[in-house]
Design a protein around this motif. Structure first.
Motif, mmCIF file in Angstrom:
data_model
loop_
_atom_site.group_PDB
_atom_site.id
_atom_site.type_symbol
_atom_site.label_atom_id
_atom_site.label_comp_id
_atom_site.label_asym_id
_atom_site.label_seq_id
_atom_site.Cartn_x
_atom_site.Cartn_y
_atom_site.Cartn_z
ATOM 1 N N VAL A 185 -24.509 11.614 40.094
ATOM 2 C CA VAL A 185 -25.975 11.643 40.005
ATOM 3 C C VAL A 185 -26.433 11.595 38.546
ATOM 4 N N LEU A 186 -25.789 12.388 37.690
ATOM 5 C CA LEU A 186 -26.154 12.395 36.276
ATOM 6 C C LEU A 186 -25.875 11.039 35.621
ATOM 7 N N THR A 187 -24.748 10.423 35.976
ATOM 8 C CA THR A 187 -24.415 9.103 35.418
ATOM 9 C C THR A 187 -25.437 8.064 35.836
ATOM 10 N N ALA A 188 -25.813 8.084 37.117
ATOM 11 C CA ALA A 188 -26.812 7.127 37.597
ATOM 12 C C ALA A 188 -28.165 7.360 36.936
ATOM 13 N N ALA A 189 -28.539 8.635 36.775
ATOM 14 C CA ALA A 189 -29.816 8.951 36.135
ATOM 15 C C ALA A 189 -29.827 8.482 34.682
ATOM 16 N N TYR A 190 -28.714 8.697 33.978
ATOM 17 C CA TYR A 190 -28.611 8.249 32.582
ATOM 18 C C TYR A 190 -28.720 6.734 32.494
ATOM 19 N N SER A 191 -28.049 6.039 33.423
ATOM 20 C CA SER A 191 -28.075 4.572 33.406
ATOM 21 C C SER A 191 -29.476 4.043 33.696
ATOM 22 N N VAL A 192 -30.144 4.620 34.696
ATOM 23 C CA VAL A 192 -31.504 4.170 35.039
ATOM 24 C C VAL A 192 -32.459 4.431 33.884
ATOM 25 N N THR A 193 -32.360 5.605 33.286
ATOM 26 C CA THR A 193 -33.242 5.940 32.160
ATOM 27 C C THR A 193 -33.016 4.999 30.986
ATOM 28 N N GLY A 194 -31.759 4.738 30.661
ATOM 29 C CA GLY A 194 -31.469 3.862 29.531
ATOM 30 C C GLY A 194 -31.821 2.419 29.784
ATOM 31 N N THR A 195 -31.694 1.968 31.048
ATOM 32 C CA THR A 195 -31.938 0.564 31.360
ATOM 33 C C THR A 195 -33.415 0.256 31.539
ATOM 34 N N LEU A 196 -34.153 1.149 32.205
ATOM 35 C CA LEU A 196 -35.533 0.834 32.574
ATOM 36 C C LEU A 196 -36.588 1.547 31.750
ATOM 37 N N ILE A 197 -36.249 2.596 31.061
ATOM 38 C CA ILE A 197 -37.276 3.383 30.370
ATOM 39 C C ILE A 197 -37.134 3.307 28.857
ATOM 40 N N VAL A 198 -35.940 3.553 28.334
ATOM 41 C CA VAL A 198 -35.753 3.551 26.882
ATOM 42 C C VAL A 198 -35.922 2.133 26.340
ATOM 43 N N SER A 199 -36.746 1.981 25.309
ATOM 44 C CA SER A 199 -37.080 0.652 24.776
ATOM 45 C C SER A 199 -36.097 0.187 23.716
ATOM 46 N N ARG A 200 -34.823 0.353 23.988
ATOM 47 C CA ARG A 200 -33.763 -0.151 23.121
ATOM 48 C C ARG A 200 -32.495 -0.235 23.951
ATOM 49 N N TRP A 202 -37.935 -16.610 17.949
ATOM 50 C CA TRP A 202 -37.434 -16.636 19.328
ATOM 51 C C TRP A 202 -36.157 -15.811 19.445
ATOM 52 N N ALA A 203 -35.239 -15.974 18.477
ATOM 53 C CA ALA A 203 -33.978 -15.242 18.509
ATOM 54 C C ALA A 203 -34.208 -13.739 18.415
ATOM 55 N N ALA A 204 -35.160 -13.326 17.589
ATOM 56 C CA ALA A 204 -35.461 -11.896 17.469
ATOM 57 C C ALA A 204 -36.014 -11.347 18.781
ATOM 58 N N ASP A 205 -36.891 -12.114 19.439
ATOM 59 C CA ASP A 205 -37.468 -11.697 20.711
ATOM 60 C C ASP A 205 -36.395 -11.590 21.785
ATOM 61 N N VAL A 206 -35.533 -12.608 21.888
ATOM 62 C CA VAL A 206 -34.489 -12.609 22.907
ATOM 63 C C VAL A 206 -33.465 -11.504 22.645
ATOM 64 N N ALA A 207 -33.106 -11.294 21.385
ATOM 65 C CA ALA A 207 -32.152 -10.234 21.068
ATOM 66 C C ALA A 207 -32.669 -8.877 21.518
ATOM 67 N N GLU A 208 -33.951 -8.625 21.283
ATOM 68 C CA GLU A 208 -34.540 -7.337 21.651
ATOM 69 C C GLU A 208 -34.653 -7.183 23.163
ATOM 70 N N SER A 209 -35.218 -8.197 23.830
ATOM 71 C CA SER A 209 -35.475 -8.092 25.271
ATOM 72 C C SER A 209 -34.187 -8.151 26.089
ATOM 73 N N HIS A 210 -33.256 -9.039 25.724
ATOM 74 C CA HIS A 210 -32.073 -9.246 26.550
ATOM 75 C C HIS A 210 -31.005 -8.170 26.345
ATOM 76 N N SER A 211 -30.954 -7.559 25.178
ATOM 77 C CA SER A 211 -30.013 -6.453 24.996
ATOM 78 C C SER A 211 -30.554 -5.168 25.612
ATOM 79 N N THR A 212 -31.875 -5.058 25.731
ATOM 80 C CA THR A 212 -32.476 -3.890 26.373
ATOM 81 C C THR A 212 -32.444 -4.017 27.889
ATOM 82 N N TYR A 213 -32.824 -5.182 28.407
ATOM 83 C CA TYR A 213 -32.829 -5.462 29.844
ATOM 84 C C TYR A 213 -31.750 -6.516 30.114
ATOM 85 N N LEU A 214 -30.535 -6.055 30.261
ATOM 86 C CA LEU A 214 -29.370 -6.943 30.308
ATOM 87 C C LEU A 214 -29.401 -7.962 31.450
ATOM 88 N N PRO A 215 -30.006 -7.656 32.612
ATOM 89 C CA PRO A 215 -30.037 -8.691 33.670
ATOM 90 C C PRO A 215 -30.693 -9.995 33.228
#
Length: 325
Positions: A19-34, A160-173
Protein backbone atom coordinates in the motif's frame (compact mmCIF):
# COMPACT_ATOMS: atom_id res chain seq x y z
CA UNK A 1 -8.39 -23.08 7.57
CA UNK A 2 -7.13 -20.98 10.46
CA UNK A 3 -4.02 -18.97 9.60
CA UNK A 4 -1.49 -18.78 12.46
CA UNK A 5 -0.92 -15.42 14.08
CA UNK A 6 2.64 -15.21 12.70
CA UNK A 7 1.38 -15.75 9.16
CA UNK A 8 -1.24 -13.03 9.56
CA UNK A 9 1.40 -10.62 10.87
CA UNK A 10 3.68 -11.31 7.90
CA UNK A 11 0.76 -10.87 5.47
CA UNK A 12 -0.23 -7.61 7.17
CA UNK A 13 3.32 -6.25 6.94
CA UNK A 14 3.62 -7.20 3.25
CA UNK A 15 0.22 -5.71 2.50
CA UNK A 16 1.13 -2.49 4.30
CA UNK A 17 4.37 -2.21 2.33
CA UNK A 18 2.48 -2.72 -0.93
CA UNK A 19 0.00 0.00 0.00
CA UNK A 20 2.79 2.43 0.90
CA UNK A 21 4.68 1.61 -2.32
CA UNK A 22 1.58 2.18 -4.43
CA UNK A 23 0.80 5.43 -2.62
CA UNK A 24 4.37 6.67 -3.15
CA UNK A 25 4.22 5.77 -6.85
CA UNK A 26 0.84 7.47 -7.39
CA UNK A 27 1.96 10.60 -5.54
CA UNK A 28 5.21 10.83 -7.47
CA UNK A 29 3.63 10.10 -10.85
CA UNK A 30 0.45 12.19 -10.71
CA UNK A 31 1.00 14.90 -8.11
CA UNK A 32 4.68 15.84 -7.77
CA UNK A 33 5.65 18.21 -10.61
CA UNK A 34 9.03 16.62 -11.28
CA UNK A 35 10.44 13.24 -12.14
CA UNK A 36 10.30 10.87 -9.17
CA UNK A 37 12.03 7.51 -9.43
CA UNK A 38 9.59 4.65 -8.88
CA UNK A 39 10.52 0.99 -9.19
CA UNK A 40 6.83 0.09 -9.19
CA UNK A 41 6.16 2.26 -12.26
CA UNK A 42 9.15 0.86 -14.12
CA UNK A 43 8.19 -2.70 -13.18
CA UNK A 44 4.61 -2.24 -14.37
CA UNK A 45 5.90 -0.66 -17.57
CA UNK A 46 8.15 -3.68 -18.23
CA UNK A 47 5.35 -6.16 -17.49
CA UNK A 48 2.91 -4.39 -19.82
CA UNK A 49 5.47 -4.12 -22.63
CA UNK A 50 6.49 -7.75 -22.15
CA UNK A 51 2.87 -8.92 -22.31
CA UNK A 52 2.28 -6.81 -25.42
CA UNK A 53 5.33 -8.26 -27.19
CA UNK A 54 4.29 -11.77 -26.20
CA UNK A 55 0.86 -11.14 -27.73
CA UNK A 56 2.45 -9.82 -30.92
CA UNK A 57 4.70 -12.89 -31.08
CA UNK A 58 1.66 -15.15 -31.16
CA UNK A 59 -0.10 -13.04 -33.82
CA UNK A 60 -3.00 -11.93 -31.69
CA UNK A 61 -4.97 -9.35 -33.64
CA UNK A 62 -7.77 -8.62 -31.19
CA UNK A 63 -7.32 -7.44 -27.64
CA UNK A 64 -9.73 -7.25 -24.75
CA UNK A 65 -9.92 -4.81 -21.92
CA UNK A 66 -10.87 -5.26 -18.30
CA UNK A 67 -12.34 -2.87 -15.78
CA UNK A 68 -11.68 -3.66 -12.16
CA UNK A 69 -14.57 -2.68 -9.88
CA UNK A 70 -14.28 -1.34 -6.37
CA UNK A 71 -16.61 -3.96 -4.83
CA UNK A 72 -15.44 -5.88 -1.76
CA UNK A 73 -16.60 -8.25 0.92
CA UNK A 74 -16.53 -6.75 4.40
CA UNK A 75 -14.58 -8.97 6.83
CA UNK A 76 -15.58 -9.48 10.43
CA UNK A 77 -14.34 -6.96 12.95
CA UNK A 78 -14.13 -3.17 13.08
CA UNK A 79 -10.43 -2.74 12.27
CA UNK A 80 -10.45 -4.86 9.07
CA UNK A 81 -13.57 -3.05 7.88
CA UNK A 82 -11.84 0.33 8.29
CA UNK A 83 -8.86 -0.91 6.31
CA UNK A 84 -11.11 -2.15 3.49
CA UNK A 85 -12.99 1.17 3.36
CA UNK A 86 -9.67 3.04 3.15
CA UNK A 87 -8.53 0.75 0.34
CA UNK A 88 -11.74 1.41 -1.62
CA UNK A 89 -11.40 5.17 -1.10
CA UNK A 90 -7.80 5.02 -2.30
CA UNK A 91 -8.97 3.35 -5.50
CA UNK A 92 -11.49 6.12 -6.10
CA UNK A 93 -8.83 8.79 -5.54
CA UNK A 94 -6.46 7.11 -8.01
CA UNK A 95 -9.14 6.88 -10.72
CA UNK A 96 -10.12 10.52 -10.11
CA UNK A 97 -6.52 11.70 -10.39
CA UNK A 98 -6.01 9.76 -13.60
CA UNK A 99 -9.13 11.27 -15.18
CA UNK A 100 -8.17 14.75 -14.01
CA UNK A 101 -4.71 14.46 -15.52
CA UNK A 102 -5.86 13.30 -18.96
CA UNK A 103 -6.23 16.91 -20.24
CA UNK A 104 -2.72 17.68 -18.99
CA UNK A 105 -1.30 14.64 -20.74
CA UNK A 106 -3.04 15.34 -24.03
CA UNK A 107 -2.08 19.03 -23.94
CA UNK A 108 1.59 18.00 -23.68
CA UNK A 109 1.04 15.44 -26.44
CA UNK A 110 -0.49 18.05 -28.76
CA UNK A 111 2.35 20.51 -28.16
CA UNK A 112 4.85 17.78 -28.98
CA UNK A 113 3.14 16.58 -32.14
CA UNK A 114 2.62 20.04 -33.64
CA UNK A 115 6.35 20.55 -34.18
CA UNK A 116 6.81 16.93 -35.30
CA UNK A 117 4.14 17.39 -37.99
CA UNK A 118 5.70 20.67 -39.14
CA UNK A 119 9.07 18.96 -39.48
CA UNK A 120 7.74 16.31 -41.86
CA UNK A 121 7.58 18.73 -44.79
CA UNK A 122 11.21 19.70 -44.26
CA UNK A 123 12.85 16.45 -43.18
CA UNK A 124 10.67 13.82 -44.88
CA UNK A 125 8.96 10.93 -43.12
CA UNK A 126 10.55 9.26 -41.25
CA UNK A 127 12.64 12.32 -40.47
CA UNK A 128 16.37 12.28 -41.21
CA UNK A 129 18.94 14.98 -40.39
CA UNK A 130 20.74 15.17 -43.77
CA UNK A 131 17.36 15.28 -45.54
CA UNK A 132 16.40 18.27 -43.38
CA UNK A 133 19.50 20.17 -44.48
CA UNK A 134 19.13 19.16 -48.13
CA UNK A 135 15.46 20.07 -48.40
CA UNK A 136 15.91 23.36 -46.55
CA UNK A 137 18.66 24.38 -48.96
CA UNK A 138 16.75 23.06 -51.97
CA UNK A 139 13.62 25.05 -51.00
CA UNK A 140 11.27 22.99 -53.19
CA UNK A 141 13.41 23.64 -56.24
CA UNK A 142 13.01 27.41 -56.22
CA UNK A 143 16.77 28.05 -56.60
CA UNK A 144 16.58 30.09 -53.41
CA UNK A 145 18.22 28.56 -50.36
CA UNK A 146 16.27 28.93 -47.12
CA UNK A 147 19.14 27.96 -44.82
CA UNK A 148 18.67 31.33 -43.17
CA UNK A 149 15.55 29.87 -41.49
CA UNK A 150 17.59 27.28 -39.61
CA UNK A 151 18.37 29.53 -36.60
CA UNK A 152 14.66 29.93 -35.91
CA UNK A 153 14.11 26.20 -36.36
CA UNK A 154 16.87 25.35 -33.90
CA UNK A 155 15.51 27.87 -31.39
CA UNK A 156 12.03 26.31 -31.66
CA UNK A 157 13.40 22.81 -31.12
CA UNK A 158 15.53 23.93 -28.19
CA UNK A 159 12.33 25.09 -26.48
CA UNK A 160 10.50 21.97 -27.67
CA UNK A 161 13.20 19.74 -26.17
CA UNK A 162 12.96 21.52 -22.82
CA UNK A 163 9.16 21.11 -22.79
CA UNK A 164 9.31 17.41 -23.73
CA UNK A 165 12.09 16.69 -21.23
CA UNK A 166 10.03 18.19 -18.41
CA UNK A 167 6.64 16.70 -19.33
CA UNK A 168 7.78 13.24 -20.46
CA UNK A 169 10.14 12.56 -17.56
CA UNK A 170 7.43 13.63 -15.11
CA UNK A 171 4.55 11.78 -16.83
CA UNK A 172 6.38 8.78 -18.25
CA UNK A 173 3.40 7.25 -20.15
CA UNK A 174 3.69 10.17 -22.61
CA UNK A 175 6.91 8.61 -23.91
CA UNK A 176 4.89 5.77 -25.43
CA UNK A 177 2.12 7.94 -26.91
CA UNK A 178 2.64 7.35 -30.63
CA UNK A 179 2.32 10.00 -33.33
CA UNK A 180 -0.87 9.97 -35.45
CA UNK A 181 1.18 9.28 -38.59
CA UNK A 182 2.47 5.72 -38.98
CA UNK A 183 5.97 6.87 -40.02
CA UNK A 184 6.24 9.79 -37.62
CA UNK A 185 7.89 9.67 -34.20
CA UNK A 186 8.94 12.33 -31.73
CA UNK A 187 12.13 10.34 -31.10
CA UNK A 188 13.28 10.24 -34.73
CA UNK A 189 12.16 13.85 -35.25
CA UNK A 190 14.35 15.16 -32.42
CA UNK A 191 17.21 12.90 -33.56
CA UNK A 192 16.92 14.34 -37.09
CA UNK A 193 17.12 17.92 -35.82
CA UNK A 194 20.16 17.13 -33.68
CA UNK A 195 21.91 15.32 -36.54
CA UNK A 196 21.25 18.26 -38.86
CA UNK A 197 22.79 20.67 -36.35
CA UNK A 198 25.81 18.41 -35.83
CA UNK A 199 26.36 18.02 -39.59
CA UNK A 200 25.90 21.72 -40.25
CA UNK A 201 28.50 22.66 -37.62
CA UNK A 202 30.93 19.97 -38.78
CA UNK A 203 30.68 20.49 -42.55
CA UNK A 204 30.00 24.21 -42.87
CA UNK A 205 31.15 25.97 -39.70
CA UNK A 206 31.21 29.43 -41.33
CA UNK A 207 27.67 29.23 -42.72
CA UNK A 208 26.16 27.36 -39.76
CA UNK A 209 24.19 29.29 -37.12
CA UNK A 210 26.65 28.35 -34.40
CA UNK A 211 24.90 29.62 -31.28
CA UNK A 212 21.35 28.38 -32.07
CA UNK A 213 22.71 25.04 -33.30
CA UNK A 214 24.84 24.52 -30.19
CA UNK A 215 21.98 25.46 -27.87
CA UNK A 216 19.64 23.09 -29.73
CA UNK A 217 22.17 20.26 -29.43
CA UNK A 218 22.57 20.96 -25.73
CA UNK A 219 18.82 20.98 -25.12
CA UNK A 220 18.31 17.90 -27.28
CA UNK A 221 20.81 15.61 -25.63
CA UNK A 222 19.66 16.74 -22.18
CA UNK A 223 16.12 15.81 -23.23
CA UNK A 224 17.14 12.34 -24.39
CA UNK A 225 19.27 11.77 -21.29
CA UNK A 226 16.55 12.80 -18.82
CA UNK A 227 13.91 10.63 -20.47
CA UNK A 228 16.26 7.66 -20.84
CA UNK A 229 17.13 7.77 -17.14
CA UNK A 230 13.47 8.13 -16.17
CA UNK A 231 12.83 4.94 -18.17
CA UNK A 232 15.63 3.13 -16.35
CA UNK A 233 18.01 3.14 -19.34
CA UNK A 234 21.65 3.34 -18.29
CA UNK A 235 23.40 6.29 -19.95
CA UNK A 236 26.72 7.85 -18.90
CA UNK A 237 26.90 11.28 -17.28
CA UNK A 238 29.74 12.35 -19.57
CA UNK A 239 30.01 10.36 -22.83
CA UNK A 240 33.57 9.57 -23.89
CA UNK A 241 34.32 11.02 -27.35
CA UNK A 242 37.12 8.48 -27.72
CA UNK A 243 34.60 5.63 -27.52
CA UNK A 244 33.18 6.63 -30.89
CA UNK A 245 29.63 6.18 -32.18
CA UNK A 246 27.62 3.39 -33.78
CA UNK A 247 27.07 5.33 -36.98
CA UNK A 248 29.74 4.49 -39.56
CA UNK A 249 31.85 6.78 -41.71
CA UNK A 250 30.35 5.20 -44.85
CA UNK A 251 26.86 6.17 -43.68
CA UNK A 252 28.16 9.68 -43.10
CA UNK A 253 29.48 9.78 -46.69
CA UNK A 254 26.13 8.55 -48.03
CA UNK A 255 24.45 11.46 -46.28
CA UNK A 256 26.92 13.92 -47.79
CA UNK A 257 26.14 12.50 -51.25
CA UNK A 258 22.47 13.29 -50.62
CA UNK A 259 23.37 16.87 -49.67
CA UNK A 260 25.58 17.28 -52.73
CA UNK A 261 22.65 16.36 -54.96
CA UNK A 262 21.19 19.77 -54.15
CA UNK A 263 24.56 21.60 -54.09
CA UNK A 264 24.53 22.12 -50.34
CA UNK A 265 27.37 24.54 -49.42
CA UNK A 266 29.95 22.16 -47.88
CA UNK A 267 33.08 23.95 -46.67
CA UNK A 268 35.19 21.10 -45.28
CA UNK A 269 36.43 17.78 -46.51
CA UNK A 270 34.31 14.91 -45.06
CA UNK A 271 37.38 13.30 -43.50
CA UNK A 272 38.12 16.51 -41.59
CA UNK A 273 34.49 17.03 -40.59
CA UNK A 274 33.94 13.46 -39.35
CA UNK A 275 35.75 13.80 -35.97
CA UNK A 276 33.75 16.94 -35.14
CA UNK A 277 30.49 15.22 -36.09
CA UNK A 278 31.40 12.26 -33.88
CA UNK A 279 32.20 14.67 -31.06
CA UNK A 280 28.68 16.10 -31.25
CA UNK A 281 26.77 12.85 -31.82
CA UNK A 282 28.43 10.92 -29.02
CA UNK A 283 26.55 13.15 -26.57
CA UNK A 284 23.10 11.94 -27.58
CA UNK A 285 23.41 8.76 -29.67
CA UNK A 286 23.32 6.19 -26.86
CA UNK A 287 20.36 7.77 -25.07
CA UNK A 288 18.45 8.33 -28.33
CA UNK A 289 19.01 4.74 -29.47
CA UNK A 290 17.91 3.42 -26.08
CA UNK A 291 14.67 5.40 -26.08
CA UNK A 292 13.94 4.56 -29.74
CA UNK A 293 14.36 0.83 -29.06
CA UNK A 294 12.31 0.96 -25.85
CA UNK A 295 9.30 2.60 -27.52
CA UNK A 296 9.72 0.76 -30.85
CA UNK A 297 9.90 4.03 -32.77
CA UNK A 298 9.66 3.92 -36.54
CA UNK A 299 13.01 2.57 -37.86
CA UNK A 300 14.28 5.73 -39.50
CA UNK A 301 17.78 6.10 -40.87
CA UNK A 302 20.44 6.72 -38.22
CA UNK A 303 18.08 5.80 -35.36
CA UNK A 304 19.65 2.56 -34.14
CA UNK A 305 18.42 -1.06 -33.92
CA UNK A 306 14.96 -2.27 -32.88
CA UNK A 307 13.76 -5.38 -31.07
CA UNK A 308 12.39 -6.65 -34.37
CA UNK A 309 15.01 -6.59 -37.11
CA UNK A 310 13.27 -4.16 -39.43
CA UNK A 311 15.46 -2.47 -42.05
CA UNK A 312 15.71 1.34 -41.79
CA UNK A 313 13.14 3.25 -43.83
CA UNK A 314 14.54 6.09 -45.99
CA UNK A 315 12.61 9.37 -45.77
CA UNK A 316 9.63 9.65 -48.07
CA UNK A 317 9.75 13.09 -49.62
CA UNK A 318 6.46 15.00 -49.60
CA UNK A 319 5.13 16.07 -52.99
CA UNK A 320 5.39 19.67 -54.15
CA UNK A 321 1.65 19.98 -54.47
CA UNK A 322 0.23 22.15 -57.23
CA UNK A 323 1.77 25.62 -57.20
CA UNK A 324 -0.04 28.28 -59.25
CA UNK A 325 1.07 28.54 -62.87
Amino acid sequence: MIVPLAGRVVAAVIGGLLVLTAAYSVTGTLIVSRSVSSRLTRSVDKVVVGAYRLAIKWYVHDSGSSLFTLGFAVPAGAAPAVIVFLAAATGLVIVTLQIAYLPTLYAAFNRRETEVALLNARAGVPSWGPELLARTHYALGLDLSTLDTMPDLYAQWERWAADVAESHSTYLPLVRFRSPGALSSWVTALLAVLDSAAMFLALSPKAAPEIPARLCLRGGFQCFTRIARAMGIDVPDEPDPGAGISLTYDEFLDAIDRMREVDFPIERDPADAWPDFVGWRVNYEQAAYGVAAAVDAVPALWSGPRHHRTPPIPPIRPGRGRPPT
